[in-house]
Motif scaffolding. Sequence first.
Motif, PDB file in Angstrom:
ATOM      1  N   GLN A 165       0.828  -1.203   0.000  1.00 48.32           N
ATOM      2  CA  GLN A 165       0.000   0.000   0.000  1.00 48.32           C
ATOM      3  C   GLN A 165       0.863   1.254   0.000  1.00 48.32           C
ATOM      4  O   GLN A 165       0.543   2.245  -0.656  1.00 48.32           O
ATOM      5  CB  GLN A 165      -0.919  -0.006   1.225  1.00 48.32           C
ATOM      6  N   VAL A 166       1.966   1.219   0.716  1.00 52.32           N
ATOM      7  CA  VAL A 166       2.856   2.381   0.775  1.00 52.32           C
ATOM      8  C   VAL A 166       3.520   2.626  -0.576  1.00 52.32           C
ATOM      9  O   VAL A 166       3.589   3.755  -1.064  1.00 52.32           O
ATOM     10  CB  VAL A 166       3.935   2.177   1.860  1.00 52.32           C
ATOM     11  N   PHE A 167       4.003   1.551  -1.208  1.00 56.46           N
ATOM     12  CA  PHE A 167       4.750   1.676  -2.465  1.00 56.46           C
ATOM     13  C   PHE A 167       3.824   1.839  -3.657  1.00 56.46           C
ATOM     14  O   PHE A 167       4.222   2.354  -4.700  1.00 56.46           O
ATOM     15  CB  PHE A 167       5.635   0.439  -2.643  1.00 56.46           C
ATOM     16  N   GLY A 168       2.587   1.381  -3.528  1.00 61.65           N
ATOM     17  CA  GLY A 168       1.653   1.414  -4.643  1.00 61.65           C
ATOM     18  C   GLY A 168       1.698   0.140  -5.458  1.00 61.65           C
ATOM     19  O   GLY A 168       1.134   0.060  -6.550  1.00 61.65           O
ATOM     20  N   GLY A 169       2.347  -0.881  -4.986  1.00 60.11           N
ATOM     21  CA  GLY A 169       2.517  -2.162  -5.668  1.00 60.11           C
ATOM     22  C   GLY A 169       3.552  -2.974  -4.917  1.00 60.11           C
ATOM     23  O   GLY A 169       3.962  -2.593  -3.813  1.00 60.11           O
ATOM     24  N   SER A 170       4.015  -4.047  -5.477  1.00 60.53           N
ATOM     25  CA  SER A 170       5.013  -4.873  -4.800  1.00 60.53           C
ATOM     26  C   SER A 170       6.381  -4.189  -4.837  1.00 60.53           C
ATOM     27  O   SER A 170       6.911  -3.928  -5.917  1.00 60.53           O
ATOM     28  CB  SER A 170       5.114  -6.243  -5.483  1.00 60.53           C
ATOM     29  N   PRO A 171       6.966  -3.891  -3.663  1.00 66.47           N
ATOM     30  CA  PRO A 171       8.294  -3.262  -3.651  1.00 66.47           C
ATOM     31  C   PRO A 171       9.352  -4.209  -4.208  1.00 66.47           C
ATOM     32  O   PRO A 171       9.212  -5.428  -4.105  1.00 66.47           O
ATOM     33  CB  PRO A 171       8.542  -2.991  -2.151  1.00 66.47           C
ATOM     34  N   VAL A 185      13.698   1.526  -9.804  1.00 68.94           N
ATOM     35  CA  VAL A 185      12.518   1.692 -10.656  1.00 68.94           C
ATOM     36  C   VAL A 185      11.550   2.676 -10.022  1.00 68.94           C
ATOM     37  O   VAL A 185      11.472   2.805  -8.801  1.00 68.94           O
ATOM     38  CB  VAL A 185      11.815   0.335 -10.878  1.00 68.94           C
ATOM     39  N   LEU A 186      10.802   3.361 -10.857  1.00 70.51           N
ATOM     40  CA  LEU A 186       9.798   4.295 -10.356  1.00 70.51           C
ATOM     41  C   LEU A 186       8.654   3.519  -9.710  1.00 70.51           C
ATOM     42  O   LEU A 186       8.217   2.493 -10.232  1.00 70.51           O
ATOM     43  CB  LEU A 186       9.242   5.147 -11.486  1.00 70.51           C
ATOM     44  N   PRO A 187       8.136   3.985  -8.564  1.00 68.73           N
ATOM     45  CA  PRO A 187       6.970   3.337  -7.969  1.00 68.73           C
ATOM     46  C   PRO A 187       5.726   3.629  -8.802  1.00 68.73           C
ATOM     47  O   PRO A 187       5.711   4.566  -9.612  1.00 68.73           O
ATOM     48  CB  PRO A 187       6.879   3.974  -6.582  1.00 68.73           C
ATOM     49  N   PRO A 188       4.663   2.849  -8.617  1.00 68.07           N
ATOM     50  CA  PRO A 188       3.446   3.049  -9.412  1.00 68.07           C
ATOM     51  C   PRO A 188       2.752   4.378  -9.162  1.00 68.07           C
ATOM     52  O   PRO A 188       2.025   4.869 -10.012  1.00 68.07           O
ATOM     53  CB  PRO A 188       2.551   1.877  -8.983  1.00 68.07           C
ATOM     54  N   LYS A 189       2.917   4.976  -7.973  1.00 67.87           N
ATOM     55  CA  LYS A 189       2.218   6.234  -7.696  1.00 67.87           C
ATOM     56  C   LYS A 189       3.202   7.409  -7.691  1.00 67.87           C
ATOM     57  O   LYS A 189       4.416   7.199  -7.656  1.00 67.87           O
ATOM     58  CB  LYS A 189       1.475   6.141  -6.373  1.00 67.87           C
ATOM     59  N   PRO A 190       2.704   8.650  -7.759  1.00 68.91           N
ATOM     60  CA  PRO A 190       3.593   9.809  -7.820  1.00 68.91           C
ATOM     61  C   PRO A 190       4.639   9.777  -6.717  1.00 68.91           C
ATOM     62  O   PRO A 190       4.329   9.512  -5.558  1.00 68.91           O
ATOM     63  CB  PRO A 190       2.634  10.993  -7.655  1.00 68.91           C
TER      64      PRO A 190
END
Length: 601
Positions: A165-171, A185-190
């Motif tokens: 939830q924090v990363f927006g996907g699997s870290p 890599v860029l995380p899924p959210k801003p």
Amino acid sequence: MNRYRLDLIGPFGLFAPDGQRIAITSQKAMALIAMTVVSAGGVRARRKLESMLWGSRPAKQAQDSLRRELSNLRKVLADHGASDLLVCETKRVAFAIDRIDVDIFTIGVGNPDARSRFNGDFLEGIDLSDSEEFEDWLREERERIGAMIDMVPSPNGIAAPTPAQVFGGSPPTARASLASGNRPVLPPKPSLAVLPLTVLGSTPQPWLGTGLAEELSVCLSAYPQLFIVASGAARLLVEQQLPRTEVAARLGVRYLVDGSIISEQGRLRVLAALVDGESGEQFWSESFVGETDGSFSFQQDIAARIAPQIWTKVDTAERKRSLRLIGPVSGDYERFWRASALFRSWERDAIAEALTLTMQLVDDDPTCPWATSLAAYCSSISYLMQYTPDRTAMLRRAITYYQAAMRYGSDNVEALGYCVGTLMNIDGDMETADRIVTSALRLLPAHQPTLFWGGWVDVLRGDHDRAVERFELALRVNPATGARGETLAGIGFAALQRGNIGDAYDFFTEAAHAAPSFPPTALGLCVAAQLLGKQQEAQARARALLAGGGLALARLMRKPEDRKLLEGVLQVAAGVPVSTDAPTAFAAVPRDTMTANHDPI
């Protein structure tokens, strides 16, 4: 050594090792014992006792009264074979606190359910109407201890956010993070990082720019729609004078917050700007004006005004959320940051200086959670590593500062983190520590230090899966963290607990490069090397570890099998005779892990 017990909450009670109550009937004697035992080191000046207990009398009468009270108390203790508990010197009175278990020093450290264990007031029923100074002290102590009993976070409520939830996907995994080098890599959210602001003016104060960046990162982390990389990581890259686009790439973020501070005669003008990390173009800026009095209030005020505007610009489609403010903090900022830098070396002289600085901070403001929590943690390191000749007094100091930090810093994530570290170092209750971590993560789900502390709590508790999960997210939140080595060492211990000795050795080796002075890294590397058959390497480390507190580190593990593994292997590597039950330590490690095992973590 047989230990006495002293109950100060509820009815006063001093008990011999066999459980028999020592009959102390004088209220002045009870007050004298309590005032002395709760002080630093269990020592009080005679003048102070005279003033607090007989302050309404002339000086000569007060001296005679204290002398008689001590004589009567010594006789009562002697009747129970305990006269040596009381030490009377020319200018001071002391109690042998290393032989007494005191109930108030277990609050928030041992059993977390303090509310059910303690019923009644501190020194219940004692009333010295002729001693106004004592009554003032008693009133303050009752308020302080009552607040401490209620301070431990409840296990009930909403669970802390998951790393996904924090990363927006699997870290990304720890091994993937190591392999990716400088391009996470860029995380899924801003995603966003705050750079240290440049300080300009006639009297530049660089710490202002670093402090405001830290505070702004904390404020932005309150928005769960954003992924915030720790400002410390950005600072390290900026110091290398890299282009802004390169900094963004290395941190793996889409946006950067940049700016400057102009300082002129106590007035500060802050220019904040939002930069596109890919192009380096600035697409928003705003100026803010405030005044500073040398405290933390300025940076909090400015950060609280900037953060909502940044969030609106980063993602206007999302509903603006209320900004959760961290509680007010005061104190000498530069002393705090110097102490914070010193303790990270874990060296005796550095810890001693850090302790001096933090004690000064506490003297200036005993209600400042940043000061009290850092003082508690530095004291706990001195206690753990045996850097002090009086470990009992240092333990009491760590507990006292910890309790103050928990009382005044329950909404301050930095303070909560140091409180967790203190509990770990003094062998405190890990269930309590876990509750504190959960409370801090509810405040700021992506706070890298909290994830770090939480990972180490899990290592000590033996929950290696969640430990790795938290450590990996901490590395992603702060790719250039100053605690990278300590984080990798935590993953190494989790690998040991899983039986992946080859992986553990790899992580400990990398950790030793990043943080060569961190004692747990040396312990883990020694154990992993020995289990892999690298006896020469293990032996070179083992003897130094045994001489420098290595067994104390091993004994922080709460699971018996983990503790026995570390103790047993360390002693084998050093060529020291091992106790008869030591072979059970190796039962935790599958036979096939005695050779390198590189299963991914």
